[in-house]
Design a protein around this motif. Sequence first.
Motif, PDB file in Angstrom:
ATOM      1  N   ASN A   1       0.807  -1.221   0.000  1.00 26.63           N
ATOM      2  CA  ASN A   1       0.000   0.000   0.000  1.00 26.63           C
ATOM      3  C   ASN A   1       0.843   1.275   0.000  1.00 26.63           C
ATOM      4  N   LEU A   2       2.163   1.150  -0.100  1.00 24.23           N
ATOM      5  CA  LEU A   2       3.025   2.318  -0.021  1.00 24.23           C
ATOM      6  C   LEU A   2       2.738   3.287  -1.174  1.00 24.23           C
ATOM      7  N   LYS A   3       2.405   4.524  -0.803  1.00 26.71           N
ATOM      8  CA  LYS A   3       2.083   5.562  -1.792  1.00 26.71           C
ATOM      9  C   LYS A   3       3.105   6.691  -1.822  1.00 26.71           C
ATOM     10  N   VAL A   4       3.764   6.904  -0.674  1.00 24.92           N
ATOM     11  CA  VAL A   4       4.683   8.045  -0.557  1.00 24.92           C
ATOM     12  C   VAL A   4       6.032   7.575  -0.046  1.00 24.92           C
TER      13      VAL A   4
ATOM     14  N   LEU B   1       3.495   3.749  -6.116  1.00 23.45           N
ATOM     15  CA  LEU B   1       3.889   5.060  -5.597  1.00 23.45           C
ATOM     16  C   LEU B   1       3.167   6.186  -6.320  1.00 23.45           C
ATOM     17  N   GLU B   2       2.745   7.183  -5.519  1.00 19.12           N
ATOM     18  CA  GLU B   2       2.124   8.384  -6.084  1.00 19.12           C
ATOM     19  C   GLU B   2       2.992   9.622  -5.865  1.00 19.12           C
ATOM     20  N   SER B   3       3.865   9.550  -4.854  1.00 19.97           N
ATOM     21  CA  SER B   3       4.751  10.683  -4.567  1.00 19.97           C
ATOM     22  C   SER B   3       6.136  10.156  -4.211  1.00 19.97           C
TER      23      SER B   3
ATOM     24  N   GLU C   1       2.404  11.066  -9.244  1.00 19.84           N
ATOM     25  CA  GLU C   1       1.827  12.393  -9.446  1.00 19.84           C
ATOM     26  C   GLU C   1       2.806  13.493  -9.046  1.00 19.84           C
ATOM     27  N   HIS C   2       3.746  13.141  -8.166  1.00 19.89           N
ATOM     28  CA  HIS C   2       4.722  14.124  -7.697  1.00 19.89           C
ATOM     29  C   HIS C   2       6.098  13.480  -7.640  1.00 19.89           C
ATOM     30  N   LEU C   3       7.069  14.098  -8.301  1.00 23.85           N
ATOM     31  CA  LEU C   3       8.426  13.585  -8.347  1.00 23.85           C
ATOM     32  C   LEU C   3       9.397  14.743  -8.126  1.00 23.85           C
ATOM     33  N   ASP C   4      10.113  14.715  -6.999  1.00 21.78           N
ATOM     34  CA  ASP C   4      11.044  15.781  -6.645  1.00 21.78           C
ATOM     35  C   ASP C   4      12.469  15.315  -6.906  1.00 21.78           C
ATOM     36  N   LEU C   5      13.109  15.929  -7.891  1.00 21.78           N
ATOM     37  CA  LEU C   5      14.468  15.566  -8.283  1.00 21.78           C
ATOM     38  C   LEU C   5      15.441  16.713  -8.045  1.00 21.78           C
ATOM     39  N   SER C   6      15.119  17.610  -7.147  1.00 19.94           N
ATOM     40  CA  SER C   6      15.984  18.763  -6.875  1.00 19.94           C
ATOM     41  C   SER C   6      17.381  18.295  -6.490  1.00 19.94           C
TER      42      SER C   6
ATOM     43  N   ASN D   1       6.771   9.492 -19.810  1.00 25.67           N
ATOM     44  CA  ASN D   1       6.182   8.160 -19.668  1.00 25.67           C
ATOM     45  C   ASN D   1       5.145   8.106 -18.537  1.00 25.67           C
ATOM     46  N   VAL D   2       5.103   9.169 -17.736  1.00 25.83           N
ATOM     47  CA  VAL D   2       4.182   9.221 -16.603  1.00 25.83           C
ATOM     48  C   VAL D   2       3.187  10.345 -16.866  1.00 25.83           C
TER      49      VAL D   2
END
Length: 263
Positions: free
Chosen positions: A165-168, A212-214, A238-243, A259-260
């Motif tokens: 169930n891991l989403k974040v 995963l959603e975030s 829905e959210h991908l942080d690559l800073s 692709n997403v």
Amino acid sequence: MEESESEWGELTRECLINILSRLTAEDQWRGAMLVCKSWFTAFQEPSLHSVFNFEPYFDSPSESPRWWTLQFESKIDSMLLSTVQSTHQFLTQIRIRHCSDRSLNLVTQRCPNLEVLSIRSCPRVTDDSISKIATGCPNLKELDISYCYEITHESLVLIGRNCSNLKVLKRNLMNWLDPSQHIGIVPDDYLNACPQDGGSEAAAIAIYMPHLESLKIRFSKLTAKGLNSICQGCPNLEHLDLSGCANLTSRDIANASSNVFRI
């Protein structure tokens, strides 16, 4: 004094629970439950203990070098151990920093309903306790292991396999490009131990965490190949942080994220 204590003690249970629910975790464990017997009894209410959030304690403009000492870690461990021993099955969220395997091992045994685990900046949390979290807390939906350098891709594999169930997921590293903000606060040997296996971690995420959603992986050392595998393996992102991911170009990011569809 006796009159004041009597007035506190005469509050209804519902009123006491309402008061205690407004306290931070730090204030609760500073001794609010010891005001009188009725407060202690009200403090046993399960609804008060579904969330253990010690993050407000760390809300400050800058870190304190004291947080990285063994003495401070021991205090944090003692607090988490006390909480888990008292509330165990009721806990669904734990948000804390600078704990160690010592306290997390009890979490794995006593908190089967845990859904959120945030343990940022824990230099002595290792694969040993996280592998046990994977099997002992299968309902996990959110995991933050940012700045935990003794946790490897092996833990990510086990979490992905067991926590469907891991989403974040938050797996941020410190700013290794310009570590000046950490110098004098974070021990030098820990700063220099920044994980290098961005590719292995990317593969673990892509293969074992399809829901995963975030995802936050600031300053990760993954390459374009790793990013492509994540975007292909995690279609619900829905959210991908690559800073700060210095090994990626803007073109790499644009090509992979195409692709997403949700990003």
